[in-house]
Design a protein around this motif. Structure first.
Motif, PDB file in Angstrom:
ATOM      1  N   TRP A 166      43.635  -4.485  33.504  1.00 53.90           N
ATOM      2  CA  TRP A 166      44.411  -5.727  33.634  1.00 53.90           C
ATOM      3  C   TRP A 166      44.086  -6.431  34.952  1.00 53.90           C
ATOM      4  O   TRP A 166      43.996  -7.647  35.026  1.00 53.90           O
ATOM      5  N   MET A 167      43.872  -5.647  35.975  1.00 56.35           N
ATOM      6  CA  MET A 167      43.586  -6.219  37.291  1.00 56.35           C
ATOM      7  C   MET A 167      42.168  -6.752  37.362  1.00 56.35           C
ATOM      8  O   MET A 167      41.915  -7.759  38.023  1.00 56.35           O
ATOM      9  N   LYS A 205      53.544 -12.187  37.776  1.00 51.65           N
ATOM     10  CA  LYS A 205      52.150 -12.631  37.867  1.00 51.65           C
ATOM     11  C   LYS A 205      51.905 -13.606  39.014  1.00 51.65           C
ATOM     12  O   LYS A 205      50.780 -13.760  39.480  1.00 51.65           O
ATOM     13  N   GLN A 209      48.547  -8.963  44.132  1.00 51.91           N
ATOM     14  CA  GLN A 209      48.703  -8.290  42.851  1.00 51.91           C
ATOM     15  C   GLN A 209      48.170  -6.856  42.889  1.00 51.91           C
ATOM     16  O   GLN A 209      48.704  -5.977  42.217  1.00 51.91           O
ATOM     17  N   THR A 264      42.526  -6.406  28.028  1.00 50.70           N
ATOM     18  CA  THR A 264      43.649  -5.465  28.091  1.00 50.70           C
ATOM     19  C   THR A 264      44.335  -5.275  26.736  1.00 50.70           C
ATOM     20  O   THR A 264      44.757  -4.162  26.413  1.00 50.70           O
ATOM     21  N   ARG A 269      39.609  -6.946  34.442  1.00 49.23           N
ATOM     22  CA  ARG A 269      39.083  -7.681  33.271  1.00 49.23           C
ATOM     23  C   ARG A 269      40.234  -7.951  32.301  1.00 49.23           C
ATOM     24  O   ARG A 269      40.391  -7.284  31.272  1.00 49.23           O
ATOM     25  N   ARG A 270      41.053  -8.909  32.647  1.00 51.87           N
ATOM     26  CA  ARG A 270      42.328  -9.119  31.965  1.00 51.87           C
ATOM     27  C   ARG A 270      42.173  -9.444  30.485  1.00 51.87           C
ATOM     28  O   ARG A 270      43.035  -9.074  29.662  1.00 51.87           O
ATOM     29  N   LYS A 271      41.105 -10.093  30.091  1.00 50.32           N
ATOM     30  CA  LYS A 271      40.952 -10.499  28.694  1.00 50.32           C
ATOM     31  C   LYS A 271      40.815  -9.321  27.743  1.00 50.32           C
ATOM     32  O   LYS A 271      41.048  -9.455  26.539  1.00 50.32           O
TER      33      LYS A 271
END
Length: 817
Positions: free
Chosen positions: A71-72, A115, A120, A78, A74-76
């Motif tokens: 998520w931190m 977010k 983060q 997840t 390569r968020r796409k």
């Protein structure tokens, strides 16, 4: 003929087939990389396996930590990873799936809520802790397990998930499609191993012919890293992998010993290539298997080892080399670093060449003076001059129209001739011109007086323009000098890169053939006359082999005399020695100096300088500041300091002296000048250049003959532009060079011919020691003055001799046959 055609056709077909196969391999590699790395299918498969992982019978924080790490970074991906992890959890049991689903959903909720919070990366581990703790406690509440032990267990499990987040955040970037870092730290390697071992734990329960998949793959990866990075990394990978596998299955506790011992043996036997590393794994399996044969079938262990070794032998070398490039200490990593350094050097050389071209263009721009344009400017200046004269005289004259309209050419020509007469001082002698001008102009005396007054302004303007032109030439010379230095430097970088690879191999092979163990070889320069090599060698008992053997061998290989400049040898037997080898000059110089201040004072206006330049040249200089005392000392020291810095940069001597002259002449309005007597001697050819700026002659004693070296140039700082006369002389071994300030040359009292007196004194010197000669000359002048010191006196003497090393070079036996 037909046979040769068929052979050629066969070779061409083979080449085409080989090119086709290479092309298909490249395409397949690009396709697989795009599918697995760019599109994230490798991460999806890892998430599936981590969803199956349960250690210590109930702990399963791996999947949540992995999803949070991705998520931190390569968020796409997840959402796909979460679905893959839940799918993997379904293959275990429903309770594990529900717990994992709740933890992931809580994490997604918290991540969306927070977010916009800064930092983060620091927030994610806290969110993972909260998500997993809430999910586990909720599961315990539903099941009615609300004891203090369950509370403690939930806190420990959630804390472990936080630790895994930090570990996976270092491991996941290694699988990113955009990887810029070329070297892995040891911590990153360990984190990657933890991730890999966690993934292998997800294969527990999978078997092939009674062989556990996780055991085969764990041994396979230990073989890989032991072969790539050696015993240290191999044993570390074995410990980490075995520990995590044993946590998942306590019955496999022996695996940690097996993998660690096998990684150690495989790394120690890596010189035997793949066969040696595989043999290390077999030996480790035999030893550990005999000890642990109660808990597992011995034949199954051997079969798992056999599968791992077979899979390792089938692994292409290119894959192993690609991984080895990222691990420090490997040959592949060293080669990659060399390629990187070579690229940096090429880019540096290219940039330096661009700067050199830029300075060259600027130099041409400053030095470009169009003669026609210069003549036009002079004509304009003359017209402005005449215009000022006529404005003050002709404008109020009633015959203005007659002179400047009807007879313009005649008037203008007379005025030009009058100006020329004023300029060269011959106006009053040119009676015909004066008579013609008086007949032409009724105010001739007033015009002549006005022309003389305005001419001083005209001359001042001309001098200013001349100074501008001279300044432009000075800047052009400076830029040209900088351009030449940068161009030579770029050539040295490129030339050094081409020669070093071949010479380094030749030096390494030759030293090994002579029986010496070479640990490290660093070649910094192979330029003729400026060789710089550093070497680390192992000796059982050192007896000066570096000077006696290795330096002569290097001299034979490089074609010039090499000597040991520095050595550090271990005092213990079989220790290492560090040696620095550099070019030995063909000629050596020994110097001596004697000086005295005016009136026996402490501060002399004379300064001297002796230094070796970086390109095998030696400089000797004496500067005499105007007058005596501290001010003269500061002026002479400033001159020599500037000279030293400019010469060491590589700029030509003439440009250096012109630069110093311009700086000193523009720096102050006081009439403080200094002389400079400079001699630059090439230690390879003994060729000497003498540059004398307002200084006294020098003398060269060669046997019974004494030569005089002199040149005529004004002292530095008087005028901004001057030509430097360079006197060249070929020196010979045994020559004595005597340089002196004016206090010595003009000092002898009651001596009419100082040249003859000094030549006789130098010729009669029995000693050839430079310091003795300097002292004797100073003493002779001191005595000739009846013990009085009327001026600062300095004598600088240098002796030129052949430089003979202790040990001569010899031809190698393989070339002497």
């Amino acid at each position: 003929m037909i046979g040769s055609i068929s052979k050629t056709h066969s070779k061409t077909s083979q080449k085409l087939n080989g090119d086709t196969w290479t092309k298909w391999k490249r395409i397949a590699g690009e396709k697989s990389r795009k599918l697995l790395i760019d599109r994230g299918w490798l991460l999806i498969f890892i998430a599936f396996l981590l969803g199956r992982v349960i250690i210590l019978s109930a702990v399963s924080p791996f999947a949540v930590a992995f999803v949070a790490s991705v998520w931190m970074l390569r968020r796409k991906l997840t959402l796909k990873l979460a679905l893959a992890a839940l799918t993997g959890a379904l293959t275990i049991h429903m309770q594990h799936t529900i717990l994992l689903f709740a933890a992931i959903m809580f994490f997604f909720t918290f991540a969306v809520l927070f977010k916009k919070v800064k930092h983060q990366q620091r927030m994610i581990p806290i969110l993972v802790f909260a998500s997993y703790f809430i999910s586990r406690m909720g599961m315990n509440y539903i099941q009615g397990n609300w004891s203090s032990y369950e509370w403690m267990f939930s806190i420990v499990e959630a804390s472990l998930s936080v630790v895994l987040v930090y570990i996976f955040m270092q491991g996941v970037p290694l699988l990113s499609p955009k990887r810029y870092k070329q070297t892995l730290k040891n911590e990153e390697i360990v984190c990657m191993m933890i991730l890999l071992a966690s993934v292998l734990t997800g294969t527990i329960g999978w078997t092939i012919y009674d062989a556990s998949v996780e055991q085969v793959l764990s041994r396979y990866f230990v073989l890989w890293f032991a072969f790539v990075a050696g015993a240290a990394i191999g044993s570390t990978v074995g410990v980490v992998t075995g520990l995590i596998l044993s946590l998942a299955n306590v019955a496999s506790l022996y695996q940690m010993s097996l993998l660690a011992f096998s990684g150690l043996l495989g790394g120690l036997l890596k010189e035997g290539k793949k066969l040696g590393v595989g043999l290390g794994l077999f030996v480790g399996t035999l030893l550990i298997g005999i000890y642990w044969n109660e808990g597992r079938e011995f034949t199954t262990m051997l079969m798992e080892t056999g599968f791992a070794v077979l899979l390792f032998f089938m692994t292409p070398e290119s894959w192993i080399s690609r991984v080895a490039r990222y691990i420090p200490g490997t040959n592949e990593h060293s080669k990659e670093q060399e390629k990187y350094m070579q690229k940096v050097r090429d880019v540096t050389a290219s940039k330096i060449e661009q700067f050199s071209d830029m300075f060259q263009a600027l130099s041409k721009s400053f030095s470009k003076i169009d003669p026609d344009e210069h003549d036009k400017e002079n004509k304009k200046e003359m017209d402005y001059f005449l215009s000022n004269v006529t404005e003050k005289t002709c404008q109020s004259c009633f015959k203005k129209e007659n002179c400047w309209v009807r007879n313009f050419d005649q008037t203008y020509q007379l005025m030009r001739e009058m100006t020329e007469g004023i300029e060269d001082g011959s106006l009053m002698k040119r009676r015909k011109l004066l008579r013609d001008f008086e007949n032409h102009c009724i105010k001739s005396s007033k015009v002549i007086e006005t022309m003389k007054q305005e001419f001083s302004f005209y001359l001042a303007n001309q001098r200013l323009k001349k100074q501008v032109i001279e300044s432009r030439r000075f800047v052009a010379d400076q830029l040209k000098g900088v351009s030449d230095v940068m161009e030579e430097f770029a050539k040295e970088i490129m030339k050094e890169r081409k020669i070093q690879e071949r010479k380094e191999t030749e030096i390494m092979d030759t030293i090994k053939e002579l029986g010496f163990e070479i640990e490290k070889l660093d070649i910094y320069s192979l330029e003729a006359g400026n060789v710089d090599i550093e070497m680390t060698l192992s000796f059982y008992d050192y007896h000066g082999e570096a000077s006696k053997v290795i330096a002569p061998v290097l001299s034979e290989i490089l074609g010039e005399t090499i000597e040991v400049k520095h050595e550090e040898v271990s005092p213990f037997p079989n220790g290492y020695g560090y040696f620095v080898f550099k070019s030995a000059r063909k000629y050596s110089i020994k110097t001596g100096v004697a000086h005295a201040a005016k009136g026996g004072g402490l501060v002399s206006g004379d300064s001297h300088l002796t230094m070796e330049l970086g390109t095998g040249r030696y400089a000797l200089a004496i500067s005499d500041g105007m007058g005596n005392g501290e001010r003269a000392y500061i002026e002479s020291m400033d001159t020599l300091s500037l000279l030293q810095q400019i010469l060491q940069s590589g700029i030509d001597e003439k440009v250096a002296i012109k630069s110093i002259n311009s700086v000193l002449s523009l720096r102050t309005t006081d009439e403080i000048f200094s002389t400079l007597d400079l001699a630059v001697i090439d230690l390879h050819s003994a060729d000497a250049k003498f540059l004398k700026i307002g200084s006294t002659p020098s003398f060269i004693k060669r046997g019974d003959h004494v030569l005089k070296i002199e040149a005529s140039n004004l002292p530095i700082g008087i005028i901004q532009e001057f030509d430097v006369d360079v006197v060249s002389e070929q020196l010979k071994p045994g020559d004595l060079l005597v340089m002196m300030s004016d206090g010595i040359f003009e000092g002898p009292k009651y001596v009419e011919n100082t040249d003859a007196w000094l030549k006789r004194k130098i010729r009669e010197m029995e000693s050839d020691d430079p310091q003795v000669v300097s002292d004797l000359i100073l003493e002779e002048v001191f005595r000739s003055k009846d013990g009085k010191i009327d001026d600062d006196m300095t004598v600088l003497t240098a002796k030129i001799d052949n430089n003979i090393p202790k040990w001569a070079s010899f031809s190698l036996y393989k070339e002497a046959k």
